[in-house]
Motif scaffolding. Structure first.
Motif, PDB file in Angstrom:
ATOM      1  N   MET A  76     -80.822   7.047  51.632  1.00 14.04           N
ATOM      2  CA  MET A  76     -81.466   5.760  51.488  1.00 14.04           C
ATOM      3  C   MET A  76     -80.414   4.676  51.777  1.00 14.04           C
ATOM      4  O   MET A  76     -79.331   4.712  51.208  1.00 14.04           O
ATOM      5  N   PRO A  77     -80.743   3.739  52.647  1.00 12.18           N
ATOM      6  CA  PRO A  77     -79.774   2.695  52.953  1.00 12.18           C
ATOM      7  C   PRO A  77     -79.496   1.802  51.743  1.00 12.18           C
ATOM      8  O   PRO A  77     -80.389   1.508  50.957  1.00 12.18           O
ATOM      9  N   ALA A  78     -78.243   1.381  51.631  1.00 15.63           N
ATOM     10  CA  ALA A  78     -77.829   0.568  50.490  1.00 15.63           C
ATOM     11  C   ALA A  78     -77.779  -0.918  50.813  1.00 15.63           C
ATOM     12  O   ALA A  78     -77.716  -1.736  49.908  1.00 15.63           O
ATOM     13  N   ASN A  79     -77.799  -1.250  52.121  1.00 11.67           N
ATOM     14  CA  ASN A  79     -77.724  -2.652  52.498  1.00 11.67           C
ATOM     15  C   ASN A  79     -78.431  -2.865  53.844  1.00 11.67           C
ATOM     16  O   ASN A  79     -78.872  -1.905  54.485  1.00 11.67           O
ATOM     17  N   TYR A  80     -78.497  -4.121  54.243  1.00  9.92           N
ATOM     18  CA  TYR A  80     -79.227  -4.467  55.463  1.00  9.92           C
ATOM     19  C   TYR A  80     -78.654  -3.774  56.699  1.00  9.92           C
ATOM     20  O   TYR A  80     -79.407  -3.257  57.531  1.00  9.92           O
ATOM     21  N   GLU A  81     -77.341  -3.751  56.821  1.00 13.47           N
ATOM     22  CA  GLU A  81     -76.721  -3.143  57.988  1.00 13.47           C
ATOM     23  C   GLU A  81     -77.045  -1.649  58.081  1.00 13.47           C
ATOM     24  O   GLU A  81     -77.337  -1.140  59.170  1.00 13.47           O
ATOM     25  N   LYS A 111     -80.764  -1.343  59.048  1.00 14.54           N
ATOM     26  CA  LYS A 111     -80.971  -1.662  60.468  1.00 14.54           C
ATOM     27  C   LYS A 111     -80.479  -0.519  61.347  1.00 14.54           C
ATOM     28  O   LYS A 111     -81.123  -0.157  62.329  1.00 14.54           O
ATOM     29  N   TYR A 112     -79.351   0.087  60.993  1.00 13.88           N
ATOM     30  CA  TYR A 112     -78.826   1.233  61.726  1.00 13.88           C
ATOM     31  C   TYR A 112     -79.822   2.399  61.680  1.00 13.88           C
ATOM     32  O   TYR A 112     -80.098   3.030  62.697  1.00 13.88           O
ATOM     33  N   CYS A 113     -80.354   2.669  60.506  1.00  9.36           N
ATOM     34  CA  CYS A 113     -81.328   3.758  60.356  1.00  9.36           C
ATOM     35  C   CYS A 113     -82.559   3.522  61.242  1.00  9.36           C
ATOM     36  O   CYS A 113     -83.038   4.445  61.906  1.00  9.36           O
ATOM     37  N   ILE A 114     -83.055   2.301  61.232  1.00  8.63           N
ATOM     38  CA  ILE A 114     -84.258   1.976  62.014  1.00  8.63           C
ATOM     39  C   ILE A 114     -83.974   2.052  63.507  1.00  8.63           C
ATOM     40  O   ILE A 114     -84.702   2.706  64.254  1.00  8.63           O
ATOM     41  N   THR A 115     -82.912   1.365  63.950  1.00  9.95           N
ATOM     42  CA  THR A 115     -82.686   1.213  65.389  1.00  9.95           C
ATOM     43  C   THR A 115     -81.990   2.400  66.037  1.00  9.95           C
ATOM     44  O   THR A 115     -82.280   2.716  67.191  1.00  9.95           O
ATOM     45  N   GLU A 167     -95.248   4.870  46.174  1.00 12.11           N
ATOM     46  CA  GLU A 167     -95.271   6.112  45.383  1.00 12.11           C
ATOM     47  C   GLU A 167     -94.001   6.930  45.607  1.00 12.11           C
ATOM     48  O   GLU A 167     -93.437   7.485  44.665  1.00 12.11           O
ATOM     49  N   PHE A 168     -93.570   7.020  46.859  1.00 12.42           N
ATOM     50  CA  PHE A 168     -92.422   7.861  47.204  1.00 12.42           C
ATOM     51  C   PHE A 168     -91.098   7.184  46.886  1.00 12.42           C
ATOM     52  O   PHE A 168     -90.196   7.799  46.312  1.00 12.42           O
ATOM     53  N   TRP A 169     -90.941   5.906  47.263  1.00 13.54           N
ATOM     54  CA  TRP A 169     -89.665   5.214  47.156  1.00 13.54           C
ATOM     55  C   TRP A 169     -89.547   4.315  45.929  1.00 13.54           C
ATOM     56  O   TRP A 169     -88.441   3.942  45.556  1.00 13.54           O
ATOM     57  N   GLY A 170     -90.671   3.906  45.354  1.00 15.07           N
ATOM     58  CA  GLY A 170     -90.639   3.030  44.184  1.00 15.07           C
ATOM     59  C   GLY A 170     -90.745   1.554  44.558  1.00 15.07           C
ATOM     60  O   GLY A 170     -90.553   1.168  45.702  1.00 15.07           O
ATOM     61  N   THR A 203     -86.954  -3.303  51.008  1.00 16.83           N
ATOM     62  CA  THR A 203     -87.320  -3.075  52.405  1.00 16.83           C
ATOM     63  C   THR A 203     -88.050  -4.286  52.974  1.00 16.83           C
ATOM     64  O   THR A 203     -87.794  -4.698  54.111  1.00 16.83           O
ATOM     65  N   LEU A 204     -88.927  -4.864  52.197  1.00 14.65           N
ATOM     66  CA  LEU A 204     -89.625  -6.075  52.622  1.00 14.65           C
ATOM     67  C   LEU A 204     -88.618  -7.193  52.889  1.00 14.65           C
ATOM     68  O   LEU A 204     -88.711  -7.900  53.907  1.00 14.65           O
ATOM     69  N   THR A 205     -87.634  -7.328  52.031  1.00 19.42           N
ATOM     70  CA  THR A 205     -86.587  -8.331  52.221  1.00 19.42           C
ATOM     71  C   THR A 205     -85.820  -8.083  53.517  1.00 19.42           C
ATOM     72  O   THR A 205     -85.513  -9.018  54.265  1.00 19.42           O
TER      73      THR A 205
END
Length: 69
Positions: free
Chosen positions: A1-6, A9-13, A45-48, A55-57
């Protein structure tokens, strides 16, 4: 699970190979804001609720970056 924005973003892109274009980002924001959306319910349900809010942020930050260009 990513801990910060960077990391997120790396996980997504890179890992998921998803382009963070404005249409996609806005679609995800709309979906994450819709508590009736099936996928949003399953995400929570899965992530809380804390990870959902984070994630929305991150998607909102991506939208801000894209509209600044």
């Amino acid at each position: 699970m990513p801990a910060n924005y960077e990391e997120w973003k790396y996980c997504i892109t890179v890992k998921c190979k998803i382009s963070l274009n404005l249409d996609y980002v806005r679609e995800r924001i709309d979906s994450l804001l819709d508590e009736e959306d099936y996928h949003t319910q399953k995400f929570i349900e899965f992530w809380g609720t804390n990870h959902h809010a984070q994630t929305l942020t991150w998607f909102q930050k991506a939208a801000d970056e894209l509209t600044e260009k």
